[in-house]
Design a protein around this motif. Structure first.
Motif, PDB file in Angstrom:
ATOM      1  N   ILE A  93       0.865  -1.186   0.000  1.00  0.00           N
ATOM      2  CA  ILE A  93       0.000   0.000   0.000  1.00  0.00           C
ATOM      3  C   ILE A  93       0.899   1.233   0.000  1.00  0.00           C
ATOM      4  O   ILE A  93       2.046   1.167   0.441  1.00  0.00           O
ATOM      5  CB  ILE A  93      -0.962   0.031   1.222  1.00  0.00           C
ATOM      6  N   TYR A  94       0.349   2.346  -0.488  1.00  0.00           N
ATOM      7  CA  TYR A  94       1.106   3.600  -0.522  1.00  0.00           C
ATOM      8  C   TYR A  94       0.320   4.648   0.249  1.00  0.00           C
ATOM      9  O   TYR A  94      -0.834   4.943  -0.076  1.00  0.00           O
ATOM     10  CB  TYR A  94       1.309   4.046  -1.978  1.00  0.00           C
ATOM     11  N   ARG A  95       0.918   5.172   1.322  1.00  0.00           N
ATOM     12  CA  ARG A  95       0.309   6.256   2.095  1.00  0.00           C
ATOM     13  C   ARG A  95       1.409   7.056   2.778  1.00  0.00           C
ATOM     14  O   ARG A  95       2.490   6.535   3.025  1.00  0.00           O
ATOM     15  CB  ARG A  95      -0.721   5.731   3.104  1.00  0.00           C
ATOM     16  N   ASN A  96       1.101   8.307   3.070  1.00  0.00           N
ATOM     17  CA  ASN A  96       2.087   9.199   3.706  1.00  0.00           C
ATOM     18  C   ASN A  96       3.411   9.225   2.931  1.00  0.00           C
ATOM     19  O   ASN A  96       4.487   9.227   3.526  1.00  0.00           O
ATOM     20  CB  ASN A  96       2.339   8.810   5.169  1.00  0.00           C
ATOM     21  N   ASP A  97       3.312   9.197   1.602  1.00  0.00           N
ATOM     22  CA  ASP A  97       4.480   9.253   0.710  1.00  0.00           C
ATOM     23  C   ASP A  97       5.470   8.107   0.911  1.00  0.00           C
ATOM     24  O   ASP A  97       6.658   8.248   0.643  1.00  0.00           O
ATOM     25  CB  ASP A  97       5.224  10.599   0.866  1.00  0.00           C
ATOM     26  N   LYS A  98       4.989   6.970   1.408  1.00  0.00           N
ATOM     27  CA  LYS A  98       5.864   5.794   1.603  1.00  0.00           C
ATOM     28  C   LYS A  98       5.120   4.529   1.181  1.00  0.00           C
ATOM     29  O   LYS A  98       3.895   4.433   1.307  1.00  0.00           O
ATOM     30  CB  LYS A  98       6.234   5.628   3.081  1.00  0.00           C
ATOM     31  N   GLY A 114      -9.137 -10.069  -7.951  1.00  0.00           N
ATOM     32  CA  GLY A 114     -10.094  -8.999  -8.235  1.00  0.00           C
ATOM     33  C   GLY A 114      -9.466  -7.624  -8.072  1.00  0.00           C
ATOM     34  O   GLY A 114      -8.243  -7.480  -7.998  1.00  0.00           O
ATOM     35  N   GLU A 115     -10.337  -6.631  -7.996  1.00  0.00           N
ATOM     36  CA  GLU A 115      -9.904  -5.236  -7.906  1.00  0.00           C
ATOM     37  C   GLU A 115      -9.264  -4.949  -6.541  1.00  0.00           C
ATOM     38  O   GLU A 115      -9.699  -5.457  -5.517  1.00  0.00           O
ATOM     39  CB  GLU A 115     -11.140  -4.342  -8.095  1.00  0.00           C
ATOM     40  N   LEU A 116      -8.223  -4.110  -6.576  1.00  0.00           N
ATOM     41  CA  LEU A 116      -7.577  -3.655  -5.341  1.00  0.00           C
ATOM     42  C   LEU A 116      -8.162  -2.289  -4.997  1.00  0.00           C
ATOM     43  O   LEU A 116      -8.185  -1.399  -5.843  1.00  0.00           O
ATOM     44  CB  LEU A 116      -6.062  -3.545  -5.544  1.00  0.00           C
ATOM     45  N   VAL A 117      -8.641  -2.145  -3.764  1.00  0.00           N
ATOM     46  CA  VAL A 117      -9.281  -0.892  -3.352  1.00  0.00           C
ATOM     47  C   VAL A 117      -8.632  -0.387  -2.067  1.00  0.00           C
ATOM     48  O   VAL A 117      -8.759  -1.016  -1.015  1.00  0.00           O
ATOM     49  CB  VAL A 117     -10.801  -1.103  -3.106  1.00  0.00           C
ATOM     50  N   ASP A 168     -10.296   6.367   3.990  1.00  0.00           N
ATOM     51  CA  ASP A 168     -10.281   7.023   5.307  1.00  0.00           C
ATOM     52  C   ASP A 168      -9.015   6.684   6.107  1.00  0.00           C
ATOM     53  O   ASP A 168      -8.759   7.275   7.151  1.00  0.00           O
ATOM     54  CB  ASP A 168     -11.557   6.750   6.108  1.00  0.00           C
ATOM     55  N   GLU A 169      -8.202   5.751   5.604  1.00  0.00           N
ATOM     56  CA  GLU A 169      -6.905   5.454   6.221  1.00  0.00           C
ATOM     57  C   GLU A 169      -5.769   6.112   5.434  1.00  0.00           C
ATOM     58  O   GLU A 169      -4.591   5.836   5.675  1.00  0.00           O
ATOM     59  CB  GLU A 169      -6.672   3.934   6.297  1.00  0.00           C
ATOM     60  N   GLY A 170      -6.136   6.943   4.454  1.00  0.00           N
ATOM     61  CA  GLY A 170      -5.130   7.683   3.683  1.00  0.00           C
ATOM     62  C   GLY A 170      -4.365   6.841   2.665  1.00  0.00           C
ATOM     63  O   GLY A 170      -3.284   7.229   2.220  1.00  0.00           O
ATOM     64  N   ILE A 171      -4.909   5.686   2.311  1.00  0.00           N
ATOM     65  CA  ILE A 171      -4.218   4.812   1.354  1.00  0.00           C
ATOM     66  C   ILE A 171      -4.502   5.288  -0.061  1.00  0.00           C
ATOM     67  O   ILE A 171      -5.639   5.295  -0.513  1.00  0.00           O
ATOM     68  CB  ILE A 171      -4.621   3.335   1.557  1.00  0.00           C
ATOM     69  N   GLN A 172      -3.440   5.703  -0.762  1.00  0.00           N
ATOM     70  CA  GLN A 172      -3.577   6.265  -2.102  1.00  0.00           C
ATOM     71  C   GLN A 172      -3.483   5.210  -3.188  1.00  0.00           C
ATOM     72  O   GLN A 172      -4.090   5.345  -4.238  1.00  0.00           O
ATOM     73  CB  GLN A 172      -2.504   7.337  -2.329  1.00  0.00           C
ATOM     74  N   LYS A 173      -2.678   4.171  -2.965  1.00  0.00           N
ATOM     75  CA  LYS A 173      -2.502   3.114  -3.968  1.00  0.00           C
ATOM     76  C   LYS A 173      -2.385   1.761  -3.288  1.00  0.00           C
ATOM     77  O   LYS A 173      -1.868   1.665  -2.169  1.00  0.00           O
ATOM     78  CB  LYS A 173      -1.198   3.310  -4.765  1.00  0.00           C
TER      79      LYS A 173
END
Length: 195
Positions: A86-91, A157-160, A164-169
């Protein structure tokens, strides 16, 4: 010995005097613990040690000063051998989250991976390790103890990402992309891949 990361710098809780021979060390009391964390957070020290003679007691006593939050997560591999990031907080990070009342660590790990990524059909293979880091919430320091599990899934399947946890990718990554992702990740995450 426990390695607790404060802004990626190690705070080592140890009962070995040899560990602290030529290093800055702090006693295991409220004032000293906070002083050590602040020094690391402000990058005034590259590492710090907290000494206590009893290994069994050191983490328990540390948690009387810095409250502990228990979490769990997974290193998830799909049928192609790719790992879920996962990608969040630029990491780049791995899915994990806080233990809910009444659930087991394993249930927490599976639930959090599902919630943060949308991946289903998760099967825990084995326990990997426990990592520790300090974070600040509402102006107070907390110790996060994360229990990591190796998991498998046949889900394609699809990755979502959980917004609300700030996950961008959310991405599946093979060996080359894992290596690249780890260059922009956390020390505790790197440790799960033997780095």
């Amino acid at each position: 010995m426990y390695k607790v990361f404060v802004k990626e710098l190690p705070l080592i809780l140890t009962n070995e005097l040899s560990d602290i021979a030529n290093s800055k060390y702090f006693l295991l009391n409220n004032g000293s613990v906070r002083e050590a964390i602040e020094a690391l957070a402000k990058k005034k020290l590259g590492q710090a040690y907290i000494y206590h003679p009893n290994h069994e007691e050191i983490l328990k006593k540390f948690c009387k000063t810095i409250p502990k939050e228990i979490a769990a997560g997974g290193v998830v591999t799909n049928s192609e051998g790719k790992v879920l990031f996962i990608y969040r907080n630029d990491k780049w990070d791995l899915p994990k989250g806080k233990l809910d009342k009444g659930e087991t660590i394993e249930e927490c790990a599976v639930r959090e991976v599902m919630e943060e990524t949308g991946v289903q059909k998760l099967k825990i293979e084995n326990f990997l390790k426990t990592t520790y880091h300090i974070f600040k919430r509402n102006g107070k320091y907390k110790l996060k103890e994360v229990h990591w599990f190796a998991m498998k899934t046949s889900y394609n399947g699809e990755l979502v990402g959980q917004e609300d946890e700030g996950i961008q990718k959310v991405k599946w990554k093979g060996p080359k992309k894992i290596k690249k992702a780890l260059e922009n990740s956390y020390t505790n995450i790197k440790s799960l891949f033997g780095e």
